[in-house]
Write an enzyme that holds these catalytic residues in place. Structure first.
Site, PDB file in Angstrom:
ATOM      1  N   GLY A 961       0.826  -1.231  -0.086  1.00 13.56           N
ATOM      2  CA  GLY A 961      -0.111   0.077   0.095  1.00 13.56           C
ATOM      3  C   GLY A 961       0.704   1.347   0.020  1.00 13.56           C
ATOM      4  O   GLY A 961       0.277   2.335  -0.569  1.00 13.56           O
ATOM      5  N   SER A 962       2.097   1.154   0.314  1.00 12.66           N
ATOM      6  CA  SER A 962       2.961   2.379   0.474  1.00 12.66           C
ATOM      7  C   SER A 962       3.641   2.598  -0.559  1.00 12.66           C
ATOM      8  O   SER A 962       4.434   3.626  -0.955  1.00 12.66           O
ATOM      9  CB  SER A 962       3.810   2.289   1.856  1.00 12.66           C
ATOM     10  OG  SER A 962       4.522   1.166   1.700  1.00 12.66           O
ATOM     11  N   ASP A1084       1.386  -0.768  10.798  1.00 11.75           N
ATOM     12  CA  ASP A1084       1.550  -1.728  10.075  1.00 11.75           C
ATOM     13  C   ASP A1084       2.167  -3.182  10.098  1.00 11.75           C
ATOM     14  O   ASP A1084       2.667  -3.396   9.104  1.00 11.75           O
ATOM     15  CB  ASP A1084       1.743  -1.108   8.787  1.00 11.75           C
ATOM     16  CG  ASP A1084       1.070  -1.661   7.385  1.00 11.75           C
ATOM     17  OD1 ASP A1084       0.045  -2.482   7.465  1.00 11.75           O
ATOM     18  OD2 ASP A1084       1.751  -1.389   6.431  1.00 11.75           O
TER      19      ASP A1084
END
Length: 1249
Positions: A961-962, A1084
């Protein structure tokens, strides 16, 4: 005379045969065979008859000869004789051998191919040995063989296709080996085979449809493998099949309706696969079926109504599927024989029907982990045969009926995590066979009934988290088998019953978080098997009874936050402590020397008592000690030298004692030290320079002593320091410029010393300074550095009671974070700008030259006169200097702008892409990225672009996601990981982001991935982070990646490696939460962020990154995308709080621990739509047998028993970490302690083998 006659007859018989060669051949062969077999010298030799002095070999142990008079060996039965050694090829010379049984020994080595010469062989039993190698394909020539049993060995490789030639074979048993490859379709030619047993291997591929030709087959089990594909419908032709077990594989598709044609089937298990679709109604046609287990699949729909008419069915297990609906009222309408009904985790809703009482033979009822509501029906207590009742994890309400007394055969009563309320009925006393009573996390109230003492078979009682009140009933002392009593977090009062000392089997006694009072009974000394004693957060008082010295098996004790006093010596009988906590009591006397006997003690907490005497030198024997807290006592003397041997010490807290002497220089040898608190003692002399070798120090508190001398320049070595408190000492001299190197400082307190000189401008480099900057009560002179105004996080600034001059810099007034400001009692002057009006006048008192709000208004006339008093010449000079300075700064800014613009365009080029070959230039190639010292040399932008071919996809090693991650092999031989952050902003121009990332880059821990540097390109929207490269990828890759390149690796990820990874992960998280100031919440944690180096050591990556990005994005950025990639790891409270905490990190870590043990993804389809991994693990962990066994990754099997125990312990820790309520989860430090306990005891099982 008689022996002579017998000898003559024997000789005549042999000479009459005329076959001396045959006799000698079998005799010689037996003697050669014996050479390869080894017997236990400690026991009677079972082969002692096997020697050349006894030529009557037909009478030897295990030897059978024919009755034809030829004396040929036809059978060898050497099973269970404890033989070691190997199977000799000489076995292949017994031409007439029919039966060979070498099973249940300890034979090693391969199966010799010479056995294929035994053409008369009908049975070959080699099972339960330690044979290795592959199954010889030559065994396919044994055409007369009927039974081939070679399982329970260490055999590898494929099942030979040649076994399909054994047309007379009736039994083929290859279970519990390490066989791989597919099930050969040639086995379908074995038309006479009756038993085909292949379970517990690593077989893969589909089940061959040809097996449907084995018409005589009665038993087919291939459970515990890696089989995939669909179940062939052709199996429905096996009309004689009685047992079909395909559990624990990866079979997909629907259950063939043709299975309903196997009319003789009695046992059908398809559990733990990936089957989907509806349950076929045709299965109800299996009139002889006794056991049906379809649990742990992805089956949908309702339970077929016809199932309740299966009159022979004894066991129906459908747990952990995606079923729907409710239990029908027709249940057991035509079947009163049902003994086991397991429907846990099947998304059942509605209420429990009263018609369930028709299942009069029911022994085990499991309706847990559903959405059942309403009360427990009274009729349920008519099932008098029940032994196990599991109704936990539902939303049941109401009370527990007194009619429970009818269930006199009940052994397990598990009702936790519901909304049950009211009193626990005294009628529970009728349950004399009850072994487990789990009622925790309900709303039960009232007193625990005295009658519970009549349940004399009870082994475990857990009533944690209810509202029980009153006293603990003394009758519990009658429970002689009790090993767990957990009554934490209730409202219990009164004293501890002395009768608990009669529970001699107790291992865990947890009565914490109540309102208990009185003293600890001396009878507790009889609890010789006690391992954990948790009595913290009560009101206990008095001395510890001397009898507690008998508790020699204690590993964890916590008596903190009580009113106990006297000596702690009675607690020192154990030498097995892992944690010892008696903080916040009134204990007196000296610390016993015996505490040093627990060499595995990790945390020793004795703070906030009244202990006297010296710190025992024996503590130096505790080589595992990491935390030592003796604060707030009355200890005297010096810190003992022997503590230098405790190399693992990370925390020392000796605050508030009467310790004296100089601070020991040997403290500098404790390389792991992260926290040193020696405040409020009587230490003297100067700071030893050796102390500044502790480069991992985060907290250094030495305030309230009599330390003197100057603060040495070496203090700049403590680059990791977060808190420095030297208040209330006698330090003198100037503040060293090296103080500016402490860039991670969060709090700096130097008040009440005799420091002189000016405040160094380098103080402005402490950009992380937040809690306080306190330099008050010293002798500082000169101006207040304007650089202090750049400390954008600072909340408290105290410069009072010094001799500072000049004005208060306006930049200080602009500090938005500043809540407390005190510059009083200095020699400051000038007018305060309006920004200072938000602080009270007390903040500026004692400065005669200061005026303006919040002080009195400045006198304008006097002010003008003073300005005139400067003279016109002074004003001209000052104006000229100001103008020249402004012009000079303007020229410098313009020059820097053009230089940076020139460098930028030389770096990115002018083409359509930012990374063309023209991007290299003599100037650009020497411009390094920001780096944190972890690299061998400066890393250049061009190096990264060249190594990754301008971030080409072929170098991508991960994404999330990053952003995407690339592998860059640089020309200097160094390999780094480059993370391209998917963010539209130029993050590196954001000062806050830049500061935060620099801070993260300075964090060093063996289980955290090092951040080496960063850079960005605004024009291209590229933001790059440079990380230490991890050679072995992530734990996610090893557990879930299906690429062939990882297949060999999977075999290497054994239990030892996984346990080490779990501990490493926990240590990394613990460091972030407990050893960083302020604590860092990861946000995370997931298996793809747990990376592995070349030694398979775990390193947690991306720590702090989610916070940095979400706090430094514009208002249009959707910060929740940082959690979208982590579905399955998110703590439940985040859904409503949208706030990440240390406890949400602990939850995520718990999910990763489950992943490591089970090998399953958090969103694995086996859990179903309504069940998550946590409930799935919880469901299976609480039952024994095969249900528990399926929790462990099949790739780990077979495990030794103590390894399985360790795996279950890790899962239990993971369940604690994933409690629904954050308050009930352990801290990361507590979880780490527990995992270390498992790891440190991992070899204990070897001693039992």
């Amino acid at each position: 005379m008689q022996p002579l006659v017998l000898l003559l007859l024997f000789i005549l018989c042999f000479s009459g045969l005329g076959q001396p060669g045959i006799i000698n051949n079998d005799l010689q062969t037996l003697l050669e065979v014996k050479k390869s077999l080894v017997t236990n010298p400690q026991e009677d030799d079972p082969l002692r008859q096997w020697n050349s002095d006894n030529i009557n070999y037909c009478s030897w142990t295990g030897v059978t000869c024919d009755n034809t008079g030829l004396f040929r060996v036809i059978a060898l039965n050497l099973t269970g004789l404890g033989l070691t050694g190997s199977i000799s090829p000489w076995f292949g010379r017994f031409d007439n051998l029919i039966h060979l049984d070498l099973s249940s020994n300890n034979l090693v080595g391969p199966i010799p191919t010479a056995l294929s010469n035994l053409t008369s062989l009908e049975s070959l039993f080699l099972f339960s040995n330690q044979l290795t190698g592959e199954i010889p394909s030559q065994l396919g020539s044994l055409v007369n063989i009927r039974s081939l049993r070679i399982g329970d060995n260490e055999l590898v490789g494929d099942i030979p296709e040649t076994l399909g030639n054994l047309v007379n074979l009736q039994m083929l048993a290859l279970a519990s080996c390490r066989l791989t490859g597919p099930i050969p379709s040639q086995l379908g030619r074995l038309v006479r085979v009756q038993s085909l047993i292949l379970q517990d291997n690593y077989l893969e591929g589909p089940i061959p449809a040809e097996l449907g030709n084995c018409s005589d087959l009665t038993v087919f089990t291939a459970a515990e493998n890696m089989l995939n594909g669909t179940i062939p419908a052709e199996l429905g032709r096996l009309e004689n099949l009685e047992i079909l077990n395909l559990a624990n594989n990866s079979l997909t598709g629907e259950i063939p309706s043709q299975l309903g044609e196997m009319s003789q089937l009695q046992y059908l298990s398809l559990m733990a696969n990936q089957l989907q679709g509806l349950i076929p109604k045709s299965l109800a046609d299996l009139g002889n079926l006794q056991t049906l287990d379809l649990s742990a699949n992805n089956l949908t729909g309702e339970i077929p109504e016809e199932f309740w008419n299966m009159s022979q069915l004894l066991d129906l297990v459908l747990a952990n599927n995606h079923l729907s609906g409710s239990l029908p009222k027709s249940i057991c309408s035509n079947n009163t024989n049902l003994e086991q009904l397991v429907l846990s985790g099947t998304q059942l809703s509605g209420e429990i029907p009263v018609e369930l009482s028709k299942c009069q033979s029911l022994k085990q009822l499991d309706l847990s982990n559903n959405s059942l509501a309403g009360s427990i029906p009274e009729a349920l207590f008519e099932l008098v045969e029940l032994t196990d009742l599991y109704l936990h994890n539902n939303t049941l309400e109401g009370t527990l009926s007194p009619s429970i007394s009818n269930l006199t055969n009940l052994q397990w009563l598990v009702l936790y995590h519901n909304n049950l309320e009211g009193k626990l009925p005294k009628e529970i006393s009728a349950l004399r066979k009850l072994e487990v009573l789990f009622l925790y996390e309900n709303r039960f109230s009232g007193e625990i009934p005295q009658e519970i003492g009549n349940c004399t078979s009870l082994k475990m009682i857990d009533m944690f988290g209810n509202h029980f009140e009153g006293e603990i009933p003394p009758s519990i002392g009658r429970l002689k088998e009790l090993n767990l009593l957990h009554l934490r977090q209730n409202e219990l009062v009164g004293g501890l019953p002395a009768s608990l000392g009669n529970c001699h089997q107790l291992n865990i006694l947890d009565l914490a978080d109540n309102q208990l009072s009185g003293s600890i009974p001396s009878s507790f000394g009889f609890l010789k098997g006690l391992e954990q004693l948790m009595l913290y957060n009560n009101s206990l008082q008095g001395n510890l009874p001397d009898s507690l010295i008998s508790l020699r098996n204690l590993t964890r004790i916590n008596l903190s936050h009580n009113r106990l006093n006297g000596t702690i010596h009675p607690l020192c009988g154990s030498s097995s402590y892992l944690s010892f906590d008696v903080t916040n009591n009134g204990f007196e006397d000296e610390i016993p020397l015996e505490l040093g006997n627990s060499q595995n003690l990790d945390r020793l907490r004795l703070g906030k008592n009244q202990l006297t005497g010296k710190i025992p030198w024996t503590l130096g024997k505790i080589r595992e000690l990491s935390l030592l807290d003796m604060s707030s006592n009355a200890l005297t003397g010096t810190i003992p030298l022997q503590l230098v041997l405790c190399k693992k010490l990370t925390h020392i807290d000796l605050n508030n004692n009467f310790l004296s002497g100089p601070i020991p220089p040997w403290l500098g040898k404790l390389s792991q030290l992260g926290e040193l608190k020696l405040s409020s003692n009587q230490f003297v002399e100067s700071l030893p320079t050796e102390l500044f070798n502790c480069t991992k120090l985060l907290v250094l508190s030495l305030d309230g002593n009599s330390l003197n001398g100057s603060i040495p320049q070496e203090i700049g070595n403590l680059g990791a320091l977060n808190v420095l408190n030297l208040d209330k000492n006698q330090f003198s001299g100037s503040l060293p410029q090296a103080m500016g190197k402490l860039s991670k400082l969060y709090e700096l307190r130097l008040s009440r010393n005799s420091l002189t000189g000016e405040i160094p401008v380098e103080i402005g480099q402490l950009q992380d300074l937040q809690s306080a900057l306190d330099l008050s009560y010293n002798n500082f002179t000169g101006d207040i550095p304007s650089t202090i105004g750049t400390l954008s996080k600072l909340e408290t600034l105290d410069l009072s009671h010094n001799q500072l001059t000049g004005e208060v810099p306006g930049s200080v007034g602009d500090m938005k974070s500043l809540g407390y400001l005190n510059v009083s009692f200095n020699n400051l002057g000038g007018k305060l700008k309006k920004q200072f009006s938000r602080w009270p006048a007390d903040s500026f008192l004692g400065n005669t030259g200061l005026c303006g709000s919040p002080l009195s208004r400045c006198n304008r006339v006097r002010s003008n006169n003073k300005q005139q008093g400067l003279s016109a010449r002074s004003v001209v000079i000052i104006s000229a200097i100001s103008a020249l300075t402004a012009i000079g700064l303007m020229i410098l800014v313009i020059a820097l702008f053009f230089k940076q613009r020139h460098d930028f365009f030389k770096k990115v080029g002018h083409g359509s892409t930012a990374y063309t070959s023209s991007s290299s230039s003599s100037q650009a190639t020497h411009k390094p990225l920001f780096r944190n010292g972890a690299s061998k040399s400066d890393i250049r932008w061009e190096d990264i672009m060249e190594a990754t071919h301008n971030l080409s996809e072929e170098f991508m090693i991960g994404s999330g996601g990053s952003g995407k991650v690339y592998k860059a092999e640089l020309e200097n031989g160094e390999t780094v990981a480059v993370k391209k952050i998917l963010w539209k902003d130029d993050l590196m121009s954001n000062k806050s982001f830049s500061r935060e990332v620099k801070t993260l880059g300075r964090i060093r821990h063996r289980h955290l991935v090092k951040l080496m540097g960063y850079c960005s390109s605004k024009s291209e929207g590229l933001n790059l982070l440079i990380y230490e490269y991890m050679k072995n990828g992530s734990i996610w890759d090893w557990l879930h990646e299906d690429k062939p390149v990882l297949e060999k690796k999977k075999k290497l990820l054994d239990w030892e490696a996984r346990l080490r990874i779990a501990v490493g992960l926990a240590q990394g998280v613990e460091y972030l939460h407990h050893d960083c100031v302020p604590p860092i919440v990861h946000r995370d944690i997931k298996s793809s962020n747990v990376l592995l180096d070349s030694n398979m050591e775990a390193h947690l990556g991306d720590f702090g990154l989610a916070k940095v990005l979400t706090e430094n994005c514009d208002t249009n950025t959707d910060s929740n995308t940082w959690f979208a990639c982590s579905y399955g790891y998110i703590a439940p409270e985040y859904a409503y709080s949208l706030k990440a905490t240390e406890k949400s990190d602990v939850y995520s870590m718990g999910i990763v621990l489950m992943e490591i043990v089970t090998g399953k993804m958090p969103t694995d389809s086996v859990f179903g739509a309504e069940m998550d991994m946590v409930r799935w693990v919880e469901t299976h962990l609480e039952v024994a047998g095969s249900a528990r066994d399926k929790l462990i990754d099949p790739k780990l099997k077979p495990l030794l028993p103590f390894e399985e125990d360790a795996a279950c312990q890790v899962l239990e820790i993971a369940l604690q970490c994933t409690k629904t309520s954050p308050q009930e989860r352990p801290s990361s430090r507590q979880a780490c302690d527990s995992l270390l306990h498992v790891y440190n005891n991992r070899t204990a099982g070897y001693k039992k083998l």
